[in-house]
Structures are given as structure tokens and as C-alpha cells.
Design a protein around this motif. Structure first.
Motif, PDB file in Angstrom:
ATOM      1  N   ILE A 110       0.973  -1.162  -0.036  1.00 30.96           N
ATOM      2  CA  ILE A 110       0.110  -0.229  -0.003  1.00 30.96           C
ATOM      3  C   ILE A 110       0.806   1.118   0.091  1.00 30.96           C
ATOM      4  O   ILE A 110       1.760   1.395   0.865  1.00 30.96           O
ATOM      5  CB  ILE A 110      -1.023  -0.072   1.269  1.00 30.96           C
ATOM      6  N   ASN A 111       0.843   1.956  -1.041  1.00 36.92           N
ATOM      7  CA  ASN A 111       1.385   3.442  -1.121  1.00 36.92           C
ATOM      8  C   ASN A 111       0.291   4.462  -0.972  1.00 36.92           C
ATOM      9  O   ASN A 111      -0.385   4.622  -1.995  1.00 36.92           O
ATOM     10  CB  ASN A 111       2.241   3.295  -2.349  1.00 36.92           C
ATOM     11  N   THR A 112       0.214   5.163  -0.007  1.00 35.91           N
ATOM     12  CA  THR A 112      -0.735   6.100   0.325  1.00 35.91           C
ATOM     13  C   THR A 112      -2.212   5.686  -0.230  1.00 35.91           C
ATOM     14  O   THR A 112      -2.847   4.819   0.302  1.00 35.91           O
ATOM     15  CB  THR A 112      -0.575   7.399  -0.533  1.00 35.91           C
ATOM     16  N   GLU A 113      -2.860   5.928  -1.317  1.00 36.46           N
ATOM     17  CA  GLU A 113      -4.242   5.640  -1.749  1.00 36.46           C
ATOM     18  C   GLU A 113      -4.192   4.538  -2.814  1.00 36.46           C
ATOM     19  O   GLU A 113      -5.051   4.271  -3.473  1.00 36.46           O
ATOM     20  CB  GLU A 113      -5.078   6.809  -2.325  1.00 36.46           C
ATOM     21  N   GLN A 114      -2.978   3.899  -3.148  1.00 37.18           N
ATOM     22  CA  GLN A 114      -2.983   2.903  -4.253  1.00 37.18           C
ATOM     23  C   GLN A 114      -2.470   1.293  -3.552  1.00 37.18           C
ATOM     24  O   GLN A 114      -1.534   1.691  -2.645  1.00 37.18           O
ATOM     25  CB  GLN A 114      -1.819   3.486  -5.217  1.00 37.18           C
ATOM     26  N   VAL A 115      -2.973   0.396  -4.130  1.00 36.48           N
ATOM     27  CA  VAL A 115      -2.312  -0.672  -3.811  1.00 36.48           C
ATOM     28  C   VAL A 115      -1.691  -1.489  -5.048  1.00 36.48           C
ATOM     29  O   VAL A 115      -2.331  -1.564  -6.014  1.00 36.48           O
ATOM     30  CB  VAL A 115      -3.390  -1.733  -3.166  1.00 36.48           C
ATOM     31  N   LYS A 131      -7.169   1.425  -6.356  1.00 36.70           N
ATOM     32  CA  LYS A 131      -7.210   2.231  -5.654  1.00 36.70           C
ATOM     33  C   LYS A 131      -7.612   1.684  -4.085  1.00 36.70           C
ATOM     34  O   LYS A 131      -8.208   0.616  -3.982  1.00 36.70           O
ATOM     35  CB  LYS A 131      -8.373   3.320  -5.807  1.00 36.70           C
ATOM     36  N   LEU A 132      -7.057   2.186  -2.958  1.00 35.86           N
ATOM     37  CA  LEU A 132      -7.322   1.586  -1.650  1.00 35.86           C
ATOM     38  C   LEU A 132      -8.522   1.316  -1.341  1.00 35.86           C
ATOM     39  O   LEU A 132      -8.824   0.431  -0.550  1.00 35.86           O
ATOM     40  CB  LEU A 132      -6.462   2.421  -0.565  1.00 35.86           C
ATOM     41  N   ASN A 133      -9.448   2.295  -1.788  1.00 40.76           N
ATOM     42  CA  ASN A 133     -10.803   2.125  -1.283  1.00 40.76           C
ATOM     43  C   ASN A 133     -11.641   1.155  -2.315  1.00 40.76           C
ATOM     44  O   ASN A 133     -12.752   1.079  -2.277  1.00 40.76           O
ATOM     45  CB  ASN A 133     -11.688   3.402  -1.306  1.00 40.76           C
ATOM     46  N   GLN A 134     -11.118   0.355  -3.173  1.00 39.98           N
ATOM     47  CA  GLN A 134     -11.669  -0.533  -4.012  1.00 39.98           C
ATOM     48  C   GLN A 134     -10.966  -2.005  -3.865  1.00 39.98           C
ATOM     49  O   GLN A 134     -11.204  -2.685  -5.046  1.00 39.98           O
ATOM     50  CB  GLN A 134     -11.518  -0.078  -5.687  1.00 39.98           C
ATOM     51  N   THR A 135     -10.639  -2.229  -2.888  1.00 38.46           N
ATOM     52  CA  THR A 135      -9.921  -3.688  -2.629  1.00 38.46           C
ATOM     53  C   THR A 135     -10.878  -4.833  -2.429  1.00 38.46           C
ATOM     54  O   THR A 135     -10.363  -6.082  -2.280  1.00 38.46           O
ATOM     55  CB  THR A 135      -8.876  -3.575  -1.504  1.00 38.46           C
TER      56      THR A 135
END
Length: 308
Positions: free
Chosen positions: A246-251, A273-277
């Protein structure tokens, strides 16, 4: 009277380090605890490779039984040893902040990399063996079992050029040699470097206590990796690697499936995106399966069934 949380653990040095870490964190929050060391089947049966024993969760089963019998309240595990399906009644209560994820080679000198002669590398992991043979097909890979200390001793005693370890384990118990070779090209086991604490799903006291130890970023990354593993149906029996970073808002995710001999390799690399995992690990695994993974997993199962 204040409830004392009984912490179940394997009795190896690394397992005790992990359990002590959880104990210290809980006690600093004001909870009373006691350690309950238990010897697992995986520690007792050292003459067979893990995959030949045909049991997933071989290192966690003994602790699961102790918890279901009410002998312990929580158990601390290396997360990569925990089956993706937990026993009925037992739940993941906390994932602690992750250590380094990579594998390393503990060696007796790296001259062998230039040498086309007889090279022997030791590991008890199908995943490590397959990835090593994929890169060095002319090398011989032998089985290596036991806890970290036992495996280091076996490397010294045998005429091997090196042995593969998880860097996190050696680092935690201060046994990391200075001149190890970082295997940055090797994709780690799902959840490697992370610790999971489990409890009974109806134990509100322990669940509340452990929720305060949970590291959200590590929880998200390891959930993706374990979803990938579960969908491929790997468990302990297939060479599967997965790493979500995880890098800020990206996975960033990388997953691999190898044949047992390392000759075949199917991989996937994706960003999201982190909110779409949600279901991301599973989706990546399905892509691997659609890309030849079904056939490869069948082949691995057939080869494994002839071993048992």
C-alpha cells in the motif's frame, strides 16, 4: 476478579518472541495475561516435508484444538502459517504491523552463482523451491524442516551452499547474519512477515482487547493476499506467492503460481485504489486460473496426491 488472558503459542524461539510481543502490548494496555506454550504437530514431525503431511494449518491445529477445548483464550501465529479458512468459532482478532516481507538466502559464500557444478540449496517450502528452480534450474533443492534455529544449525552441519529463510523471522530473534543475499525477485508467501492473533468469536473481552492491537494497513494487504491464495486453493500444497503493498491511496499487487518443478509460471501484477480492494485478491486469482492456472493446479494436485 479481573480476567487473565491465556495466550497460546508454539514453543519455538520465534513463536515465543511473537507471543511475548503480543503479551507486552496487551499488558501495556492494562490487561492481565499469561503465556501457555504448546508443541505443535508441525514442530514434532520433522522427517517429512510439510506438503507430504497433507495437512494445511499443521502449525496452527494444536492451538486451535486447545482454544476450542477452553485451555487458552487467544493464539498468536505467523500469519502465513494460518489456513485461509479458520475453524468454526475461531476468528481473526488482530493483525499486527508487518515486518519485512522478503525471503533471503543464508549462504557460505556466493561463488556458487558463477559455478555450473553441483549446487545444493535447502528449503522446506514448495514456493521457495519452485521459484529457485525457475531461476537456477541446474541447482539441486533439498528439504529443510524445523524451527529457525534448527534450520540454521542444519545448514552449518550439511554440505549445502545455502538455505532460504524469511528475513522477518531471523530479524525478530536477532539471528540475521550480516551477509545474507536478499531475494528481491522471489515473491513471498501470502501474509509473510505478519502476525495474526485469533480468539473465540463469542469472547467479547479478548476481541475488544485485541482490536486495539490491529494494524489496518497490514490487515488490508494480508486480506488481499489471503483471498488470492484461498481462490487458487493453494494452502500448503502449491507454489503460490502474493504481495500487496500500500502506497498512500494505491495498492500494488503481485501474485504468482508455479509448477512444482518451477518450469511453468503464471503471474499477475495490478494496481488498484485503496478504497476498491473488496474481492481484489480473488479477482486476481481468477485471472490466473483463466490464464492456465486451472490446468496447472490440477497438475499440482495430481503430483501431490502421488506423494501422500
Amino acid at each position: 476478579m479481573k480476567k487473565i488472558i491465556r495466550i497460546g503459542t508454539r514453543d519455538s524461539e520465534l513463536a515465543l518472541w511473537q507471543a511475548n510481543t503480543v503479551q507486552e502490548k496487551l499488558e501495556s494496555l492494562g490487561f492481565d495475561t499469561i503465556l501457555v506454550p504448546i508443541k505443535s504437530t508441525g514442530d514434532q514431525v520433522l522427517d517429512k516435508p510439510l506438503y507430504e503431511l497433507g495437512i494445511t494449518g499443521i502449525f496452527t491445529k494444536t492451538l486451535d484444538i486447545a482454544m476450542l477445548k477452553g485451555q487458552i483464550d487467544i493464539a498468536v501465529h505467523s500469519m502465513k502459517d494460518v489456513p485461509t479458512l479458520l475453524p468454526k468459532g475461531i476468528v481473526q482478532a488482530a493483525v499486527l504491523e508487518r515486518e519485512v516481507t522478503q525471503d533471503i538466502l543464508v549462504h557460505k559464500g556466493l561463488d556458487f552463482l558463477e559455478n555450473e557444478g553441483n549446487v545444493t540449496i535447502a528449503t522446506g517450502s514448495l514456493r521457495r523451491k519452485a521459484q529457485w528452480l525457475n531461476k537456477f534450474p541446474h541447482h539441486n533443492v533439498v528439504d529443510l524442516r524445523g524451527n529457525v534455529n534448527t534450520r540454521l544449525l542444519k545448514l552449518i552441519e550439511n554440505d549445502w551452499q545455502g538455505a532460504i529463510f524469511a528475513k522477518a523471522g531471523l530479524k525478530r530473534i536477532k539471528l540475521l547474519p550480516k551477509d545474507v543475499m536478499d531475494l528481491d525477485w522471489m515473491v513471498p508467501a501470502p501474509a509473510q512477515g505478519a502476525m495474526m492473533v485469533v480468539a473465540m468469536e463469542n469472547d467479547a473481552h479478548c476481541l475488544e482487547a485485541l482490536s486495539q492491537l490491529n494494524h489496518k494497513e497490514t490487515e488490508v494487504a494480508t486480506a488481499i493476499e489471503r483471498d488470492f491464495l484461498r481462490t487458487l486453493e493453494g494452502g500448503c500444497t502449491a507454489p503460490i506467492g502474493a504481495l500487496a503493498e500500500i502506497n498512500t491511496e494505491q495498492v500494488h499487487f503481485k501474485g504468482v503460481l508455479y509448477s512444482l518443478d518451477g518450469k511453468e509460471k503464471i503471474e499477475i501484477e495490478r494496481q488498484i485504489k485503496l478504497n476498491q480492494t473488496q474481492d481484489f485478491g480473488s479477482t486476481c486469482a481468477k485471472e490466473i486460473l483463466a490464464n492456465g492456472g486451472v490446468k496447472l493446479m490440477d497438475l499440482i494436485r495430481n503430483e501431490n496426491s502421488t506423494l501422500h
